[in-house]
Design a protein around this motif. Sequence first.
Motif, PDB file in Angstrom:
ATOM      1  N   THR A  95     -22.496 -42.460 -13.976  1.00 27.61           N
ATOM      2  CA  THR A  95     -23.932 -42.202 -13.940  1.00 27.61           C
ATOM      3  C   THR A  95     -24.374 -41.444 -15.185  1.00 27.61           C
ATOM      4  O   THR A  95     -25.379 -41.789 -15.816  1.00 27.61           O
ATOM      5  CB  THR A  95     -24.303 -41.402 -12.678  1.00 27.61           C
ATOM      6  N   SER A  96     -23.604 -40.438 -15.562  1.00 31.91           N
ATOM      7  CA  SER A  96     -23.960 -39.651 -16.752  1.00 31.91           C
ATOM      8  C   SER A  96     -23.597 -40.381 -18.037  1.00 31.91           C
ATOM      9  O   SER A  96     -24.371 -40.377 -19.000  1.00 31.91           O
ATOM     10  CB  SER A  96     -23.258 -38.292 -16.706  1.00 31.91           C
ATOM     11  N   VAL A  97     -22.416 -40.996 -18.076  1.00 41.22           N
ATOM     12  CA  VAL A  97     -21.984 -41.665 -19.306  1.00 41.22           C
ATOM     13  C   VAL A  97     -22.909 -42.820 -19.656  1.00 41.22           C
ATOM     14  O   VAL A  97     -23.279 -43.007 -20.826  1.00 41.22           O
ATOM     15  CB  VAL A  97     -20.530 -42.155 -19.169  1.00 41.22           C
ATOM     16  N   SER A  98     -23.325 -43.612 -18.671  1.00 36.74           N
ATOM     17  CA  SER A  98     -24.214 -44.740 -18.942  1.00 36.74           C
ATOM     18  C   SER A  98     -25.551 -44.253 -19.474  1.00 36.74           C
ATOM     19  O   SER A  98     -26.109 -44.846 -20.413  1.00 36.74           O
ATOM     20  CB  SER A  98     -24.412 -45.573 -17.673  1.00 36.74           C
ATOM     21  N   ARG A  99     -26.085 -43.169 -18.912  1.00 36.24           N
ATOM     22  CA  ARG A  99     -27.330 -42.598 -19.427  1.00 36.24           C
ATOM     23  C   ARG A  99     -27.143 -42.098 -20.848  1.00 36.24           C
ATOM     24  O   ARG A  99     -27.981 -42.336 -21.722  1.00 36.24           O
ATOM     25  CB  ARG A  99     -27.779 -41.431 -18.540  1.00 36.24           C
ATOM     26  N   GLY A 100     -26.041 -41.393 -21.074  1.00 37.01           N
ATOM     27  CA  GLY A 100     -25.805 -40.838 -22.399  1.00 37.01           C
ATOM     28  C   GLY A 100     -25.662 -41.913 -23.458  1.00 37.01           C
ATOM     29  O   GLY A 100     -26.230 -41.809 -24.547  1.00 37.01           O
ATOM     30  N   LEU A 101     -24.894 -42.976 -23.162  1.00 37.68           N
ATOM     31  CA  LEU A 101     -24.684 -44.042 -24.137  1.00 37.68           C
ATOM     32  C   LEU A 101     -25.966 -44.819 -24.401  1.00 37.68           C
ATOM     33  O   LEU A 101     -26.286 -45.141 -25.554  1.00 37.68           O
ATOM     34  CB  LEU A 101     -23.590 -44.990 -23.645  1.00 37.68           C
ATOM     35  N   LEU A 102     -26.733 -45.122 -23.340  1.00 39.79           N
ATOM     36  CA  LEU A 102     -27.978 -45.857 -23.528  1.00 39.79           C
ATOM     37  C   LEU A 102     -28.978 -45.032 -24.336  1.00 39.79           C
ATOM     38  O   LEU A 102     -29.643 -45.548 -25.244  1.00 39.79           O
ATOM     39  CB  LEU A 102     -28.566 -46.236 -22.171  1.00 39.79           C
ATOM     40  N   GLY A 103     -29.068 -43.737 -24.021  1.00 45.09           N
ATOM     41  CA  GLY A 103     -29.961 -42.872 -24.784  1.00 45.09           C
ATOM     42  C   GLY A 103     -29.515 -42.741 -26.228  1.00 45.09           C
ATOM     43  O   GLY A 103     -30.352 -42.710 -27.145  1.00 45.09           O
ATOM     44  N   TRP A 224     -25.283 -35.864 -25.495  1.00 46.11           N
ATOM     45  CA  TRP A 224     -24.525 -35.452 -24.314  1.00 46.11           C
ATOM     46  C   TRP A 224     -24.984 -34.083 -23.819  1.00 46.11           C
ATOM     47  O   TRP A 224     -25.178 -33.880 -22.623  1.00 46.11           O
ATOM     48  CB  TRP A 224     -23.043 -35.447 -24.662  1.00 46.11           C
ATOM     49  N   ARG A 225     -25.178 -33.135 -24.738  1.00 44.01           N
ATOM     50  CA  ARG A 225     -25.631 -31.811 -24.323  1.00 44.01           C
ATOM     51  C   ARG A 225     -27.047 -31.863 -23.755  1.00 44.01           C
ATOM     52  O   ARG A 225     -27.359 -31.178 -22.779  1.00 44.01           O
ATOM     53  CB  ARG A 225     -25.568 -30.840 -25.503  1.00 44.01           C
ATOM     54  N   SER A 226     -27.909 -32.671 -24.364  1.00 40.23           N
ATOM     55  CA  SER A 226     -29.277 -32.802 -23.868  1.00 40.23           C
ATOM     56  C   SER A 226     -29.290 -33.373 -22.457  1.00 40.23           C
ATOM     57  O   SER A 226     -30.028 -32.909 -21.585  1.00 40.23           O
ATOM     58  CB  SER A 226     -30.102 -33.699 -24.798  1.00 40.23           C
ATOM     59  N   LEU A 227     -28.467 -34.404 -22.245  1.00 39.35           N
ATOM     60  CA  LEU A 227     -28.413 -35.020 -20.923  1.00 39.35           C
ATOM     61  C   LEU A 227     -27.908 -34.044 -19.877  1.00 39.35           C
ATOM     62  O   LEU A 227     -28.458 -33.971 -18.763  1.00 39.35           O
ATOM     63  CB  LEU A 227     -27.512 -36.255 -20.976  1.00 39.35           C
ATOM     64  N   ILE A 264     -15.026 -29.075 -16.591  1.00 36.58           N
ATOM     65  CA  ILE A 264     -13.870 -29.777 -17.163  1.00 36.58           C
ATOM     66  C   ILE A 264     -14.183 -31.258 -17.365  1.00 36.58           C
ATOM     67  O   ILE A 264     -13.830 -31.841 -18.400  1.00 36.58           O
ATOM     68  CB  ILE A 264     -12.640 -29.593 -16.251  1.00 36.58           C
ATOM     69  N   LEU A 265     -14.866 -31.881 -16.402  1.00 34.47           N
ATOM     70  CA  LEU A 265     -15.194 -33.303 -16.532  1.00 34.47           C
ATOM     71  C   LEU A 265     -16.180 -33.549 -17.675  1.00 34.47           C
ATOM     72  O   LEU A 265     -16.054 -34.529 -18.415  1.00 34.47           O
ATOM     73  CB  LEU A 265     -15.776 -33.820 -15.214  1.00 34.47           C
ATOM     74  N   VAL A 269     -15.220 -35.876 -20.911  1.00 30.43           N
ATOM     75  CA  VAL A 269     -15.982 -37.039 -21.374  1.00 30.43           C
ATOM     76  C   VAL A 269     -16.353 -36.885 -22.846  1.00 30.43           C
ATOM     77  O   VAL A 269     -16.226 -37.830 -23.640  1.00 30.43           O
ATOM     78  CB  VAL A 269     -17.241 -37.241 -20.515  1.00 30.43           C
ATOM     79  N   GLY A 270     -16.809 -35.695 -23.232  1.00 33.75           N
ATOM     80  CA  GLY A 270     -17.166 -35.472 -24.626  1.00 33.75           C
ATOM     81  C   GLY A 270     -15.987 -35.691 -25.560  1.00 33.75           C
ATOM     82  O   GLY A 270     -16.121 -36.344 -26.610  1.00 33.75           O
ATOM     83  N   ILE A 271     -14.819 -35.179 -25.189  1.00 32.09           N
ATOM     84  CA  ILE A 271     -13.619 -35.358 -26.015  1.00 32.09           C
ATOM     85  C   ILE A 271     -13.180 -36.814 -26.030  1.00 32.09           C
ATOM     86  O   ILE A 271     -12.794 -37.354 -27.075  1.00 32.09           O
ATOM     87  CB  ILE A 271     -12.488 -34.451 -25.499  1.00 32.09           C
ATOM     88  N   ALA A 272     -13.236 -37.475 -24.875  1.00 32.41           N
ATOM     89  CA  ALA A 272     -12.794 -38.867 -24.788  1.00 32.41           C
ATOM     90  C   ALA A 272     -13.649 -39.781 -25.660  1.00 32.41           C
ATOM     91  O   ALA A 272     -13.123 -40.663 -26.353  1.00 32.41           O
ATOM     92  CB  ALA A 272     -12.835 -39.337 -23.330  1.00 32.41           C
ATOM     93  N   ILE A 273     -14.971 -39.583 -25.648  1.00 32.48           N
ATOM     94  CA  ILE A 273     -15.846 -40.412 -26.486  1.00 32.48           C
ATOM     95  C   ILE A 273     -15.546 -40.182 -27.957  1.00 32.48           C
ATOM     96  O   ILE A 273     -15.488 -41.123 -28.766  1.00 32.48           O
ATOM     97  CB  ILE A 273     -17.322 -40.107 -26.182  1.00 32.48           C
ATOM     98  N   ASP A 274     -15.321 -38.936 -28.325  1.00 34.81           N
ATOM     99  CA  ASP A 274     -15.022 -38.640 -29.721  1.00 34.81           C
ATOM    100  C   ASP A 274     -13.708 -39.287 -30.153  1.00 34.81           C
ATOM    101  O   ASP A 274     -13.621 -39.895 -31.219  1.00 34.81           O
ATOM    102  CB  ASP A 274     -14.959 -37.126 -29.931  1.00 34.81           C
TER     103      ASP A 274
END
Length: 295
Positions: A95-103, A224-227, A264-265, A269-274
Amino acid sequence: MAGTDTTRTTTSELAVLEAGLDALETVPVRRTPWREILWRKVLPPVTAVIVVLAVWKLLVLAHVTDDYKLPDPSAVWHSLRQLWLNGTLFDIIWTSVSRGLLGFLAALAIGTPLGLLVARVPFVRAALGPVLSGLQSLPSVAWVPAAVIWLGITDAAMYAVILLGAVPSIANGLVSGIDQVPPLYLRAGRTLGATGVLGARYVLLPAALPGYLAGLKQGWAFSWRSLMAAELIASSPDLGLGLGQYLENARTDSDMPGVLLGIILILFVGIAIDLAVFSPLERRVLRTRGLAAGR
């Protein structure tokens, strides 16, 4: 005969020099052994995680604070296991990752042409340059109340906060990259007919790629931080359960293991995307420029 010999010698020396320069420009490519990958890439972060867990466990055993403030790592693991067994773990993350990537993709589509305009049009730079710098320094969480009033507690408000946080970083990164492009490249491009859109596509963007990529990384971080700030403040059942709202729900329930799990999650996610997206791109860009042969 003397002139001919001299000419041959000069030609030979030039050939040797050219071959030497080609050898210097050639970046040796070799397949990294798995043992070296494990030693250099996997072992350091795994060791860091083990050290953090060990220190955390020691602090719990030493009773430096109450258990409800600093729970045992096993309690956080239990919360993670419950999400897994309930089948909601990946739903919350997605839910968060899809919003973050689309934004972020929307911010990329807006920030890239905006950065080109600011970098190449003096009037636009004088008008918008200071505004973009100011917006970049403004905390994204400051936009959440305004976005909620304008758009309500909806996905549109989430995306608005992401755009306002990420677009300035992407545009400024591209501007910084273009400012470092040697003027010779632009003159060479114009000589070959690469002007306007063609010049931007084939000359400016490739030459400014390192700075642009740095802006993209920062833009994703701001997205990511904004979301997360938006999901924490503007939580609503209508938005679905994302990581920010999960964290806020855990805080409301005084569920400290849940709070730590949410943190932690979000960090994971932030580390994994990077690691999955931006680090490989950065290594590839630097390697093509002969700057990352040892990475």
